[in-house]
Motif scaffolding. Structure first.
Motif: not given
Length: 211
Positions: A182-191
């Protein structure tokens, strides 16, 4: 021989060739299943997983017993019976008995997946095998109106789509927390949106309220 209803179908325009092919296929399957050293093992009752058929002779390449394979054996008998081949009824009953004797695991509400040639069952229950078993049991119910087939199919469906699905939420959330996905997705701007198959139990209702 086949049920006399076949003669009525053979007389219908356009139906004769299709019915003849169906009968020919069924007779071929029965010949393989009943002869020794071919698909069906007369000593164990099981069906070989892989055969090499050459020049009218069969050689077993893999004698492993699979619930997935038996599901299709059951389906073949059910469809043959529905088509009016009445001698398929005995094979249908025998196949269900074989599945129940060796693969059914009552505590899990599922069939085990695989067994050795001499029926040493491996500790795994796959959704794919049970899905095909459910489908075959429904066909068997339509062919025989035996409520056992319908009840067993219902148990399989509920075990996978309700009981097992409800058990997956906590392990999935734990994995997401520990993996940092989830953190990785947040940093990547992915929902990320995740959907969970649920039943009407409290854990599923609580999960629904948080979505």
């Amino acid at each position: 021989g086949a049920d006399l209803r076949h003669q009525q179908w053979l007389d219908l325009p356009g139906h004769g060739d299709a019915i003849r092919r169906r009968l020919q296929s069924w007779r071929w399957l029965r010949r393989i299943w009943r002869r020794q050293q071919l698909h069906r093992n007369p000593d164990t009752g099981g069906y070989a997983w892989l055969l090499d058929w050459r020049d009218g002779r069969s050689r077993v390449l893999d004698a492993t017993n699979h619930a997935y394979g038996l599901a299709f054996v059951l389906m073949a008998h059910a469809q043959a019976l529905r088509a009016g081949i009445t001698e398929a009824r005995a094979g249908l009953v025998d196949t269900i008995a074989l599945m129940e004797k060796h693969f059914w695991e009552a505590d899990a509400g599922l069939y085990a997946d695989e067994a050795t040639r001499d029926w040493h069952v491996l500790p795994y229950r796959g959704q794919n095998a049970n899905m095909h078993a459910c489908e075959a049991l429904l066909a068997a119910f339509e062919a025989t109106q035996d409520t056992f087939c319908l009840m067993r199919a219902t148990t399989l469906a509920e075990s996978v789509t309700r009981r097992l699905a409800a058990q997956t939420h906590e392990p999935l959330v734990k994995w997401m927390d520990e993996s940092g996905v989830l953190d990785m997705a947040d940093l990547s701007g992915i929902t990320l949106n995740y959907w969970h198959v649920m039943d009407s139990g409290r854990d599923s209702v609580d999960l629904l309220a948080r979505l």
